[in-house]
Design an enzyme around this catalytic site. Structure first.
Site, PDB file in Angstrom:
ATOM      1  N   LYS A   1       0.863  -1.186   0.000  1.00  0.00           N
ATOM      2  CA  LYS A   1       0.000   0.000   0.000  1.00  0.00           C
ATOM      3  C   LYS A   1       0.901   1.238   0.000  1.00  0.00           C
ATOM      4  CE  LYS A   1      -3.844   1.849   2.794  1.00  0.00           C
ATOM      5  NZ  LYS A   1      -4.681   1.570   4.001  1.00  0.00           N
TER       6      LYS A   1
ATOM      7  N   SER B   1      -9.423   1.206   3.123  1.00  0.00           N
ATOM      8  CA  SER B   1      -8.652   2.086   2.262  1.00  0.00           C
ATOM      9  C   SER B   1      -7.587   1.369   1.441  1.00  0.00           C
ATOM     10  CB  SER B   1      -7.976   3.173   3.091  1.00  0.00           C
ATOM     11  OG  SER B   1      -7.056   2.597   4.023  1.00  0.00           O
TER      12      SER B   1
ATOM     13  N   SER C   1      -9.547  -1.188   7.152  1.00  0.00           N
ATOM     14  CA  SER C   1      -8.971  -0.951   5.821  1.00  0.00           C
ATOM     15  C   SER C   1      -8.206  -2.117   5.219  1.00  0.00           C
ATOM     16  CB  SER C   1      -8.066   0.276   5.856  1.00  0.00           C
ATOM     17  OG  SER C   1      -8.840   1.437   5.978  1.00  0.00           O
TER      18      SER C   1
END
Lengths: 470, 63
Positions: free
Chosen positions: A82, A157, A181
């Site tokens: 990420k 996310s 997330s």
């Protein structure tokens, strides 16, 4: 073996082939780069692709393995990060315009761990701006698209992490989880996502969202792979002030021990107040599967769960606003509207409201800890519905219409408050073909039992064997 | 003293203290969100928190 077959090997399968010399790391990376080229125009999983760097790393891995210097099951394995994990010399945008050109001069602890294990970081992955939202609809990079239907959200996310793993672009990825997330995109993309116990994995070099809630978690296609990644990243790190110095196990060792005799609680409150009927039916079937495997599944009353959103929201937003206060003062126009709304709301929250929420958190944690003296695990759905459309700002569940963002993160937040290790594992599909996740939470630092139950469920079903039509 | 409801003027005053530059349009947009946030805080205050210390240094090992 075709490119697609190579890309859908599990990490443990690929590791056996790499170690024995039957598979070249260079061929494995090339297959994944081909897969990315073929699919990322539709998925938008990557913010930065490290094609040359990963090929160079693959050539090095090949030399090392051929000379007998095999580092372990992640050696030569293509992974993604990420884009909030610091990568030395590689830009790290946090999904934002404000930090578009930020190039860290150090690696995050987990980046170091991956490199030391010989994993090959193939790129930096799409995310909700500043990790502050559950959709991964990003105004600067465009939305991440769900591989099961590219018109649907990935969840967030860590949306790029979810889509890239599900689509066979990488074999594993790291997400971060403050309110869900890791688990939300894992559930909506049909993969396995683990939020370890708060303090289990170092956050050093991870751009923060909310200091007292943030965790780092692996996202993979199988439970065993998840355990392998956790083995690589877990452990105390004095550079993270909230890292806990507690023993780390080999999480693959007891994974096949089954669930016979485990006591599993299904909370009566909160989790089933607002849930799609298909998800509810799937959950009932999943609980029967675990019961059939010998677990003792019972209902449990946990009234404090009703306070989850109040506690979580009143902590997360002010902490996030404190992280970004200079950005709010000087660059607010460079933020997406949804993120700016949340951060400005957090900035204008009275300190007393934040402190009261932390008091309430202590009560919440006491009650949850009491429950766990009688149960090994808690079982719930992960997300209340299958992935909604990207252009769908609200959803209707059983006659109630609500903002999409409010529904997506509703069922994951409680376990960030109490810090319990929590995994989501694929547990079915909606009638329109979108994945559904089963959430399993355990006692603090007992990731082993959480993964063991997830593995037992996974092996008793075939949901994890299905591939998106891409 | 009774709790007062939040208004656009109070939002402007708080924003000035924090150093945020908000247009009148932004203030109007934020007001309902701040009211929701205040409602969450009120929910937390409705718990009996007498003698409960805040969990600033969250330590899962204590659980």
């Amino acid at each position: 073996m075709s490119t697609s077959d190579l890309c859908y090997l599990s990490i443990s399968e690929a590791a056996d082939l790499l170690q024995s010399g039957k598979l070249s790391p260079v061929d494995l990376i090339n297959a994944h780069l081909d897969r990315i080229e073929a699919t990322d125009g539709r998925l938008n999983s990557f913010i930065t692709l490290l094609a040359e760097e990963s090929l160079e790393a693959a050539r090095n891995a090949e030399r090392s393995i051929n000379s007998g210097d095999y580092l372990g099951p992640l050696h030569g394995i293509p992974v993604g990060l990420k884009d909030l994990y610091y990568t030395k010399g590689v830009r790290t945008t946090i999904g934002s315009k404000i930090l578009r050109d930020f190039v860290p001069d150090t690696d995050a602890a987990v980046t170091e761990s991956f490199k030391n294990a010989g994993a090959i970081i193939i790129g930096k992955l799409q995310m909700h701006e500043f990790a502050l939202g559950p959709t991964s609809i990003n105004p600067h990079d465009g939305p991440a698209h769900n591989p099961w239907n590219v018109e649907r959200v990935t969840g967030g996310s860590s949306g790029g992490s979810g889509s890239s793993v599900a689509a066979g672009q990488v074999m594993g990825a790291l997400g971060s989880d403050t309110g869900g997330s890791v688990r939300i995109p894992a559930a909506l993309c049909g993969i396995v996502g683990l939020k370890p116990t708060f303090g289990r994995v170092s956050r050093y070099g991870v751009y923060p969202l909310s200091w007292s809630l943030d965790t780092v978690g692996p996202m993979t296609r199988t439970v065993r792979d998840n355990a392998l990644v956790l083995n690589t990243i877990a452990g105390h790190d004095s550079r993270d002030p909230w890292s806990v110095d507690t023993p780390v196990e080999d999480y693959t060792l007891g994974i096949e021990n089954g669930v016979e005799g485990l006591r599993i609680g299904i909370p009566n409150e909160y989790f089933f107040d607002l849930i799609d009927a298909e998800v509810s039916r799937t959950f009932d079937q999943a609980s029967h599967v675990l019961e059939g495997l010998g677990a003792r599944v019972e209902r449990v009353f946990i009234p404090i769960l009703e306070r989850s959103l109040a506690i979580s929201g009143s902590i997360m937003m002010p902490e996030a606003a404190a992280v970004h206060i200079d950005h709010l003062r000087n660059r607010a126009d460079d933020m997406g509207k949804d993120v700016r709304d949340r951060l400005e709301t957090g900035a204008l929250t009275p300190a007393t409201d934040y402190i009261v929420a932390q008091q309430a958190r202590r009560l919440f944690n006491r009650d949850l800890a009491d429950v766990m003296t009688n149960f090994d695990l808690l079982l719930t759905p992960t997300v209340a519905l299958g992935a909604p459309r990207i252009d769908q700002p609200s959803v209707t569940i059983e006659g109630s219409t609500l903002p999409t963002v409010a529904v997506l993160a509703r069922l994951t937040r409680p376990f960030n408050i109490c810090g319990f290790p929590t995994v989501t594992v694929p547990s079915g599909f909606t009638k329109d073909g979108m994945p559904i996740g089963l959430q399993i939470a355990g006692r603090v630092f007992d990731e082993a039992t959480v993964l063991r139950a997830a593995y037992a469920y996974e092996q008793a079903t075939d949901w994890h064997t299905r591939r998106p039509p891409l | 003293m009774a709790e007062q409801s939040m208004t656009e003027d109070s939002v402007r005053a708080m924003a000035a203290l924090v150093g945020l530059k908000l247009t009148d349009k932004r203030v109007a947009e934020l007001l309902p969100q701040l009211q929701k946030s205040a409602a969450l805080a009120k929910e937390n205050r409705s718990l009996d928190l007498t003698g409960v210390e805040p969990d600033f240094k969250f330590d899962p090992e204590r659980l």
